[in-house]
Design a protein around this motif. Structure first.
Motif, PDB file in Angstrom:
ATOM      1  N   SER A 249      33.014  32.148  25.431  1.00 43.16           N
ATOM      2  CA  SER A 249      33.077  32.973  26.631  1.00 43.16           C
ATOM      3  C   SER A 249      32.551  34.370  26.335  1.00 43.16           C
ATOM      4  CB  SER A 249      34.512  33.052  27.155  1.00 43.16           C
ATOM      5  OG  SER A 249      35.352  33.678  26.206  1.00 43.16           O
ATOM      6  N   PHE A 250      32.249  35.093  27.400  1.00 35.26           N
ATOM      7  CA  PHE A 250      31.769  36.472  27.310  1.00 35.26           C
ATOM      8  C   PHE A 250      32.825  37.400  27.904  1.00 35.26           C
ATOM      9  CE2 PHE A 250      27.965  34.014  26.989  1.00 35.26           C
ATOM     10  CZ  PHE A 250      27.071  34.762  26.250  1.00 35.26           C
ATOM     11  N   THR A 251      32.915  38.596  27.354  1.00 39.37           N
ATOM     12  CA  THR A 251      33.827  39.604  27.887  1.00 39.37           C
ATOM     13  C   THR A 251      33.102  40.445  28.931  1.00 39.37           C
ATOM     14  OG1 THR A 251      35.096  39.711  25.828  1.00 39.37           O
ATOM     15  CG2 THR A 251      35.306  41.564  27.346  1.00 39.37           C
ATOM     16  N   VAL A 252      33.674  40.505  30.117  1.00 40.51           N
ATOM     17  CA  VAL A 252      33.106  41.257  31.237  1.00 40.51           C
ATOM     18  C   VAL A 252      34.147  42.287  31.671  1.00 40.51           C
ATOM     19  CG1 VAL A 252      32.261  41.124  33.613  1.00 40.51           C
ATOM     20  CG2 VAL A 252      31.678  39.326  31.966  1.00 40.51           C
ATOM     21  N   GLU A 253      33.700  43.516  31.917  1.00 39.56           N
ATOM     22  CA  GLU A 253      34.614  44.580  32.318  1.00 39.56           C
ATOM     23  C   GLU A 253      34.349  44.996  33.760  1.00 39.56           C
ATOM     24  OE1 GLU A 253      34.481  47.844  29.613  1.00 39.56           O
ATOM     25  OE2 GLU A 253      34.905  46.614  27.846  1.00 39.56           O
ATOM     26  N   GLY A 254      35.410  45.452  34.414  1.00 38.46           N
ATOM     27  CA  GLY A 254      35.291  45.935  35.785  1.00 38.46           C
ATOM     28  C   GLY A 254      36.302  47.036  36.049  1.00 38.46           C
ATOM     29  N   VAL A 255      36.150  47.702  37.184  1.00 39.77           N
ATOM     30  CA  VAL A 255      37.097  48.743  37.599  1.00 39.77           C
ATOM     31  C   VAL A 255      37.510  48.474  39.035  1.00 39.77           C
ATOM     32  CG1 VAL A 255      36.194  50.495  36.029  1.00 39.77           C
ATOM     33  CG2 VAL A 255      35.222  50.285  38.321  1.00 39.77           C
ATOM     34  N   PHE A 256      38.745  48.878  39.355  1.00 42.81           N
ATOM     35  CA  PHE A 256      39.235  48.720  40.719  1.00 42.81           C
ATOM     36  C   PHE A 256      38.503  49.674  41.659  1.00 42.81           C
ATOM     37  CE2 PHE A 256      42.967  47.099  38.394  1.00 42.81           C
ATOM     38  CZ  PHE A 256      43.202  45.929  39.112  1.00 42.81           C
ATOM     39  N   ILE A 257      38.226  49.192  42.855  1.00 40.23           N
ATOM     40  CA  ILE A 257      37.725  50.081  43.897  1.00 40.23           C
ATOM     41  C   ILE A 257      38.869  50.976  44.369  1.00 40.23           C
ATOM     42  CG2 ILE A 257      36.790  50.178  46.242  1.00 40.23           C
ATOM     43  CD1 ILE A 257      35.322  47.555  45.618  1.00 40.23           C
ATOM     44  N   LYS A 258      40.038  50.389  44.526  1.00 44.76           N
ATOM     45  CA  LYS A 258      41.270  51.130  44.813  1.00 44.76           C
ATOM     46  C   LYS A 258      42.362  50.532  43.941  1.00 44.76           C
ATOM     47  CE  LYS A 258      44.452  52.605  48.449  1.00 44.76           C
ATOM     48  NZ  LYS A 258      44.810  52.517  49.892  1.00 44.76           N
ATOM     49  N   GLU A 259      42.828  51.318  42.983  1.00 42.37           N
ATOM     50  CA  GLU A 259      43.798  50.795  42.020  1.00 42.37           C
ATOM     51  C   GLU A 259      45.150  50.523  42.673  1.00 42.37           C
ATOM     52  OE1 GLU A 259      44.314  53.192  38.598  1.00 42.37           O
ATOM     53  OE2 GLU A 259      42.359  52.710  37.728  1.00 42.37           O
ATOM     54  N   PRO A 260      45.859  49.502  42.187  1.00 42.70           N
ATOM     55  CA  PRO A 260      47.255  49.317  42.595  1.00 42.70           C
ATOM     56  C   PRO A 260      48.071  50.546  42.217  1.00 42.70           C
ATOM     57  CG  PRO A 260      46.414  47.374  41.470  1.00 42.70           C
ATOM     58  CD  PRO A 260      45.388  48.444  41.305  1.00 42.70           C
ATOM     59  N   PRO A 261      49.194  50.779  42.872  1.00 41.67           N
ATOM     60  CA  PRO A 261      49.956  52.008  42.619  1.00 41.67           C
ATOM     61  C   PRO A 261      50.476  52.144  41.202  1.00 41.67           C
ATOM     62  CG  PRO A 261      51.178  50.490  44.044  1.00 41.67           C
ATOM     63  CD  PRO A 261      49.794  49.965  43.946  1.00 41.67           C
ATOM     64  N   VAL A 262      50.823  51.032  40.552  1.00 39.38           N
ATOM     65  CA  VAL A 262      51.363  51.076  39.191  1.00 39.38           C
ATOM     66  C   VAL A 262      50.650  50.019  38.351  1.00 39.38           C
ATOM     67  CG1 VAL A 262      53.402  50.834  37.735  1.00 39.38           C
ATOM     68  CG2 VAL A 262      53.620  51.833  40.013  1.00 39.38           C
ATOM     69  N   LEU A 263      50.141  50.445  37.193  1.00 39.09           N
ATOM     70  CA  LEU A 263      49.475  49.514  36.282  1.00 39.09           C
ATOM     71  C   LEU A 263      49.942  49.777  34.856  1.00 39.09           C
ATOM     72  CD1 LEU A 263      45.770  49.468  37.552  1.00 39.09           C
ATOM     73  CD2 LEU A 263      47.438  47.614  37.715  1.00 39.09           C
ATOM     74  N   TYR A 264      49.933  48.720  34.048  1.00 38.01           N
ATOM     75  CA  TYR A 264      50.269  48.816  32.637  1.00 38.01           C
ATOM     76  C   TYR A 264      49.266  47.991  31.842  1.00 38.01           C
ATOM     77  CZ  TYR A 264      54.781  50.585  34.276  1.00 38.01           C
ATOM     78  OH  TYR A 264      55.768  51.323  34.884  1.00 38.01           O
ATOM     79  N   PRO A 265      48.963  48.406  30.623  1.00 35.76           N
ATOM     80  CA  PRO A 265      48.074  47.598  29.787  1.00 35.76           C
ATOM     81  C   PRO A 265      48.655  46.209  29.531  1.00 35.76           C
ATOM     82  CG  PRO A 265      48.320  49.797  28.874  1.00 35.76           C
ATOM     83  CD  PRO A 265      49.334  49.680  29.969  1.00 35.76           C
ATOM     84  N   ASN A 266      47.748  45.244  29.423  1.00 29.22           N
ATOM     85  CA  ASN A 266      48.062  43.846  29.092  1.00 29.22           C
ATOM     86  C   ASN A 266      48.685  43.067  30.242  1.00 29.22           C
ATOM     87  OD1 ASN A 266      47.056  44.417  26.573  1.00 29.22           O
ATOM     88  ND2 ASN A 266      49.029  44.482  25.559  1.00 29.22           N
ATOM     89  N   LEU A 267      48.707  43.627  31.476  1.00 31.08           N
ATOM     90  CA  LEU A 267      49.059  42.810  32.629  1.00 31.08           C
ATOM     91  C   LEU A 267      47.992  41.734  32.808  1.00 31.08           C
ATOM     92  CD1 LEU A 267      50.187  45.438  35.315  1.00 31.08           C
ATOM     93  CD2 LEU A 267      51.648  43.914  33.978  1.00 31.08           C
ATOM     94  N   THR A 268      48.408  40.507  33.068  1.00 33.15           N
ATOM     95  CA  THR A 268      47.448  39.411  33.234  1.00 33.15           C
ATOM     96  C   THR A 268      46.870  39.429  34.642  1.00 33.15           C
ATOM     97  OG1 THR A 268      49.228  37.884  33.858  1.00 33.15           O
ATOM     98  CG2 THR A 268      48.627  37.995  31.527  1.00 33.15           C
ATOM     99  N   LEU A 269      45.677  38.890  34.766  1.00 24.29           N
ATOM    100  CA  LEU A 269      45.014  38.839  36.068  1.00 24.29           C
ATOM    101  C   LEU A 269      44.162  37.585  36.170  1.00 24.29           C
ATOM    102  CD1 LEU A 269      41.687  39.643  35.837  1.00 24.29           C
ATOM    103  CD2 LEU A 269      42.718  41.799  35.158  1.00 24.29           C
TER     104      LEU A 269
END
Length: 362
Positions: free
Chosen positions: A279-299
């Motif tokens: 697999s390849f690693t692909v990065e992205g950014v939120f257009i509008k972030e959720p109010p609370v985020l933490y590293p290593n949350l799964t998606l």
């Protein structure tokens, strides 16, 4: 009784026959459809990294707690290393010993030697010239002249040698001073490595060691990263990577926000494939972030490849082998498919909105 029993059995048989022949039917509909690529991944803090100290020793003091915000250069923890401290003190002593001011007496001694040699050289030069004039007048012997010449030559050599010794000593003192200063800088730098400092402005997400634990240069000590900016780090299968481009829209769902879908865009495609996961690693950014985020949350993400409005859509469960449908008249009709997702597909040719189709049996 026999007739009644026969009639009952026939009724039951007809009921089962009727139920067995029930078929699920539908008509194609006009809807919007998007083709997407599935990806799974994690939330990462921007600039997230594991912090290492370039030193061996014991964790002496921890200056922050998990969750604290830090600036660039904020001390995180200190490491005790006796040899580094002793090396720094030794370097300070060497630097003080090699200091130019501390060696002024040696230079002054040679300056006095040069002054004496120059005076003697000048005096012997005068005496030689006088002996030459006397010899021209027939006064004195050839031996007297030779002795004056020899004394002049010796004083000249002594004068030149004293100047060379002064130059050499001055160069030696300057070299020793610079070398000692460099060694002191190196020792101080090594000792400063005993204090782990933040490389980013953000948050301490994890402290991986406790006070009193032994660490080395290969031991991760903390996890730090931005406390305001987060990125999506997703894994895309090698079969789908050719469809991915920067700027494509992403529909993101997370267990932390069940039932909600967030929009993001592709910002980076790492070009090297992971040989183990294919697999390849692909990065992205939120257009509008959720109010609370933490590293290593799964998606889970669906990367939208292309979208079409007012397309003729049929559920994929009604399509046989991705190329045929069965009409209500039991005819098998070939269809050409366009865009498709996990539940439905676009029908380009073969049937229209008035064609009733039957769901194929399993």
């Amino acid at each position: 009784m026999i007739l009644k029993h026969f009639a009952f059995c026939c009724g039951i048989g007809m009921l089962f026959f009727s139920c067995g022949n029930s078929e699920e039917k539908t008509f194609p509909k006009r809807e919007n459809i998007s083709e997407s690529v599935y990806a799974s991944g994690l939330i990462r803090a921007r600039y997230q990294y594991q912090a290492f100290a370039n030193a061996n020793g014991i964790v002496q003091e921890i200056f922050v707690q998990e969750g604290d915000t830090v600036n660039i250069g904020t001390p995180i923890l200190s490491i005790y290393n006796e040899s580094a401290r002793l090396n720094r003190e030794s370097a300070e002593l060497n630097r003080a010993y090699a200091d130019r001011q501390a060696n002024q007496t040696r230079l002054q001694d040679l300056e006095m030697s040069i002054a004496y040699s120059r005076s003697k050289y000048q005096n012997d030069s005068v005496l030689l010239e006088r002996q030459k004039r006397l010899r021209e007048q027939g006064i004195g012997t050839a031996v007297d002249l030779e002795q004056r010449q020899l004394a002049f030559d010796n004083s000249k050599t002594g004068y030149e040698a004293s100047k060379l010794r002064y130059i050499d000593l001055k160069r030696e003192i300057e070299y020793n001073e610079r070398s000692a200063a460099k060694n002191l800088s190196i020792s101080r730098a090594l000792e400063s490595d005993l204090v782990l400092k933040s490389e980013v402005g953000g948050r301490v997400y994890a402290l991986l060691k406790e006070k009193g634990e032994m660490v080395n240069a290969q031991t991760p000590l903390a996890v730090l990263g931005s406390d305001r900016e987060f990125i999506l780090e997703m894994q895309v299968d090698e079969y789908d990577i050719v469809k991915i481009q920067r700027g494509q829209k992403i529909l993101v769902s997370m267990d932390s926000y069940r039932g909600e879908v967030f929009e993001a865009i592709i910002t980076k495609i790492n070009p090297l494939m992971d040989e183990r996961s294919k697999s390849f690693t692909v990065e992205g950014v939120f257009i509008k972030e959720p109010p609370v985020l933490y590293p290593n949350l799964t998606l889970e993400a669906n990367i939208v490849i292309q979208t079409k409005e007012d397309a003729l859509i049929l559920p994929r469960s009604f399509i046989l082998n991705e190329k045929n449908v069965i009409t209500a008249d039991k005819d098998t009709v070939a269809v050409q498919l366009g865009l498709r997702d996990y539940q439905k597909a676009e029908i380009i040719t073969g049937i229209d909105e008035k064609t009733e189709v039957i769901k194929p049996g399993k």
